[in-house]
Design a protein around this motif. Sequence first.
Motif: not given
Length: 206
Positions: A6-19, A24-27
Motif C-alpha cells: 500500500q503506497l500513499t502520498d507520504k511515500d511519494y519521492i518524485s516522478k519522471g516522464l512515465h513513472r 518502500h513503506p517498510t524498507n
Amino acid sequence: MTQIIQLTDKDYISKGLHRKCYHHPTNPDQCIKVNYNDGAEQETNREIAYYKHLIKRNISWDALAKYYGPVQTNFGEGHLFELIRNYDGKTSTPLETYLADQQLTQQYYDELIVLLKALKTALLNNRIITMTIKSKNILFQHISEQKSRLVIIDNIGNSTFIPIANYVPYFAKAKIERTWHRFLKSLIKENPNNNLIKNLVDEVNR
C-alpha cells in the motif's frame, strides 16, 4: 496470495516522464517505481529487460542503483530498486544540484572530477548502456565523510531494434563513449551561469 504493498502520498519521492517513485513503506533502503501513463509500459519493459541482462552478466553495481524485481502495489505493478541514501540517512541529492550552484561546484570541484571519471570508467568496464545520461538522473551519494560515488538511477538500456551493443563489447564501448560525450556537452549547456562547469568538463576529459 501475493501481498499488495500500500503506497500513499507520504511515500511519494518524485516522478519522471512515465513513472512515479515512492519510498518502500517498510524498507528504508528500497524504493518502488510505478507507471502512471499510457506510454510507460513499453519503456518500463525495455528497462527491466536490460536490468535482467545486467544481472545475468553479474556486473558490479558501483555506478547503478540495484534492481530487485517486480512487486504488486495498490497503484498496479511496481518495480523495486535500491534507494540511494547518504551515510546520515538522507536521500542522496541529484548531481544537477551540485552543478547548478556555483558555490557547491566550487566546494566539491576536485571530488566531482574524480567521481565523474570513475563513473565513466565503471560504465565502460561493466558495459552499462544508457539511453541518455542526465545530471538529474545521477545521485551524488556520500557513503562516509571521506567517500562518495555517483549513481545512475534512470534511463538505463538500449532502444535500438537489434541491440547488438548489448552483446558485443566493441559496440557497447563505442555507444557509451558517444553518450558520455553528449552528457558532458549537456552539462555546459544546462549551466550557463556557472563559470566553473566548462573547466570541470575539460578536466574530466583529460
